[in-house]
Write a protein that holds these residues in place. Sequence first.
Motif, PDB file in Angstrom:
ATOM      1  N   TRP A 238       0.981  -1.894   0.171  1.00  0.00           N
ATOM      2  CA  TRP A 238      -0.033   0.013  -0.041  1.00  0.00           C
ATOM      3  C   TRP A 238       0.852   1.089   0.809  1.00  0.00           C
ATOM      4  CZ3 TRP A 238      -2.005   1.286   5.713  1.00  0.00           C
ATOM      5  CH2 TRP A 238      -1.178   1.157   6.785  1.00  0.00           C
ATOM      6  N   ALA A 240       0.633   4.618   1.526  1.00  0.00           N
ATOM      7  CA  ALA A 240      -0.055   6.132   2.051  1.00  0.00           C
ATOM      8  C   ALA A 240       1.236   7.193   2.348  1.00  0.00           C
ATOM      9  CB  ALA A 240      -0.363   5.499   3.364  1.00  0.00           C
ATOM     10  N   LYS A 245       0.267   6.258   8.703  1.00  0.00           N
ATOM     11  CA  LYS A 245       0.727   4.389   8.814  1.00  0.00           C
ATOM     12  C   LYS A 245       0.548   4.566  10.018  1.00  0.00           C
ATOM     13  CE  LYS A 245       3.147   2.965   4.712  1.00  0.00           C
ATOM     14  NZ  LYS A 245       3.650   2.363   4.336  1.00  0.00           N
ATOM     15  N   SER A 246       1.468   6.203  11.291  1.00  0.00           N
ATOM     16  CA  SER A 246       1.399   5.867  11.965  1.00  0.00           C
ATOM     17  C   SER A 246       0.186   5.965  13.048  1.00  0.00           C
ATOM     18  CB  SER A 246       2.276   7.292  12.602  1.00  0.00           C
ATOM     19  OG  SER A 246       1.716   8.632  11.991  1.00  0.00           O
ATOM     20  N   ILE A 248      -2.669   3.955  12.543  1.00  0.00           N
ATOM     21  CA  ILE A 248      -3.415   3.271  12.255  1.00  0.00           C
ATOM     22  C   ILE A 248      -3.365   2.200  13.690  1.00  0.00           C
ATOM     23  CG2 ILE A 248      -4.402   1.058  11.586  1.00  0.00           C
ATOM     24  CD1 ILE A 248      -4.794   2.936   9.541  1.00  0.00           C
ATOM     25  N   ILE A 273       4.741  -4.427   5.697  1.00  0.00           N
ATOM     26  CA  ILE A 273       3.684  -3.838   5.816  1.00  0.00           C
ATOM     27  C   ILE A 273       3.244  -2.768   7.700  1.00  0.00           C
ATOM     28  CG2 ILE A 273       0.893  -3.839   6.674  1.00  0.00           C
ATOM     29  CD1 ILE A 273       0.957  -6.441   4.018  1.00  0.00           C
ATOM     30  N   ASP A 276       5.947   0.084   9.956  1.00  0.00           N
ATOM     31  CA  ASP A 276       6.112   1.922  10.228  1.00  0.00           C
ATOM     32  C   ASP A 276       4.059   1.972  10.743  1.00  0.00           C
ATOM     33  OD1 ASP A 276       7.887   2.561   8.336  1.00  0.00           O
ATOM     34  OD2 ASP A 276       6.384   2.563   6.398  1.00  0.00           O
ATOM     35  N   LEU A 277       3.745   0.815  10.745  1.00  0.00           N
ATOM     36  CA  LEU A 277       2.990   1.060  12.006  1.00  0.00           C
ATOM     37  C   LEU A 277       3.036   0.734  13.292  1.00  0.00           C
ATOM     38  CD1 LEU A 277       0.497  -1.450   9.996  1.00  0.00           C
ATOM     39  CD2 LEU A 277       0.443   1.142   9.497  1.00  0.00           C
TER      40      LEU A 277
END
Length: 528
Positions: A238, A240, A245-246, A248, A273, A276-277
Motif C-alpha cells: 500500500w 500511504a 500509517k502512524s 493506524i 506492511i 511503519d505501524l
Amino acid sequence: MLSITEQISSLRHPTEADMELVQQVIGDHEQACRLVEDKIDIQISLLKRLQREKQRHLDNIQYCRSIITLARRIPREVLGKIFEICASSGWFRAPLAASQVCSAWREASLYPRAWSNIYIDCASSGVLNRTRLWLSKAHEAPLHITIDVFGESPYISPLLDLITQHQHQWYTFNIHAASCILANRVTSRCFTYSPYLREVRILTTKTEPDGVPLDFRALREAPRLFQLHLEQPDIFAWDASPTLKSQITDLNIKLVSQDLLTLSFTGVSLINILQDLLGLRCLKLELSEPKKRVFVADNTPELELPNLESLTLTISDDATSLLNYLQTPCLKSLSIQTSAEAISDPLIAQHLISFLKYSPALRALELYDVGVPREHLIHCFSLMPQLEELRLHDSDISDIELQALTGSSGYCPLLTRLDLRWCSYFSGRTLVDLVRSRILDHDQKIMARSRSLREIKEITAINCLHVEEQDVISLAQLTICRVVTRENDICVERECCDNVRYRQRMKFRHLMDISNPPTSSFRLVLDH
C-alpha cells in the motif's frame, strides 16, 4: 297407527292398494325432509350470523391489542434506533420497509441515523436516485457507506461525486471491488478530507498480476482513522503517507484462497506492511484456508511493535514461524489458531517460546488446535508470570502440566480463568486439586501476597475425556464451572463443542444438586 311393514306383507306381490299406500308414505317422508331442511337453513343462517358477530368481536380485540402493543408503546427514538441496528446489520432497506408499516413506524423511520447505512451497487440502474434518497433522509447523521464495484459502470463517476459531497459525515467506508485497480479508482476520487472517518474496509476478489498496491495517497486528512480491514487473495502492498500509517491502531488482514491457485506469502511482505505501524495496538492475520497457503520465511527481519496489545493469528502450522520475527513487549492477548488436525510439533513450540520471551506482559493466551508438545508447555508457563486467562482447544496438556500450575509455588500465579476443550490427557481429579490448591484462607492470603497468588474464578471443561460428572460437581462447589460455550466463541460457528446431550443427561442425573445446591457457592453453568 300401523307401520308400512305391518300393513303390507313382504311374502306376497304388492297390490294396487299397496302401491298407493307406499306412495303416500313416501310423500309424507319427503314433506318431512323438506321441513327439516328449512329448519337446517334457518340454523345455518343463525350460525353464520353468530360467526360474523364473533369475528367482529375478534377484530375489535385485535385492534384494541394493536393500540397497546410494545411496538406502539416504544418511544419513536428507540424505534428509530432499532431500524438503525437492522440497517447496520446488513438489511440496508430496513428504514424504507419500516416506513410502509404504519403511521407510527413511518414517523419513527424519519430518524436520520436509520438512513445512515448506505449501500451502493454501482451496477444497479436506479442507484443514483436511491443514494440521493438515503443521503437526503440521513441529513447530517454520521454515514456508513458500502460501495460495490465489480466492473465498469456509467454510474461510478456521478456516484463518487455525489457521496464525496458528504465526505465530512463519513465514519466508516467499505469498498467491495473485483480488483485493486477498481478499489483505487474509488479511493483516489473519494479519500481527500475526511475529518470523522474512523474505519476503512477494502475487499478485493482477484489476484493482481503486477502486484498493484492499494492507493491511500489521496487520503491526506483523516485524523481519526485508526481501523483498517483488508481482505484480498494475496498479501497487499500500500501507498500511504507516514502520518496515516502512524495513526493506524487496528489492522485486520484476511487472505482469501483461490479455487484453482495455491498462493504463497512471505514473512518479508508482512513485515514490510507492519514496520511503519508503530502505533498499532490490535493485529489480526487470517488465512481463510491455511492449507492452501504456502508460507515462505526467507530473510525475514525482526520487527518490534512497541504498542501492540492484541495479536490474533489464524494461520498454517508453518506460518507460526512468524512469531520468531515479532517482538511485542506490551502484548496482553495472544490467540493462535492453526489447522483442524492438531499434531504435536516441536518447531511450533520453539516459535511460541521464542515469542513469549519478548512478551512478558501477556495476560491471555488462546491456543486453538495448536500442536505444542506437552513437554514444552511447562516452559511456556514459566515465561508468562502475568497470565490471567488460558484457553486450550485440542491440546496435549496432561496432569504433569496442570500440577505445574498447582499451589502457591506453581507457575502463572495470577491465573484466574482456565478454558479446556477436547483435552484428553489429564484427569478431572487433577483439575479439582488445582482449583482447591489456590483457595486461600486468611493466613495463606497474607503469605501469598508477595507472589500475588490468585484464586481460580472460572473453569471451563468441554469434551475432556477424563473429566467425570462428579469432577464437574466438585468444581462447581469450589468455583464457577462452565460446560457450555459462550456466544462469541469461535466454537459456536464450528459447532465442535456443542455437548447438548451431555448437559441434558447431567441435568437429569444431578437435578437435585442443581435445583437445591449443597452450598451457596455452588455455581454450575449448563446453559448459555
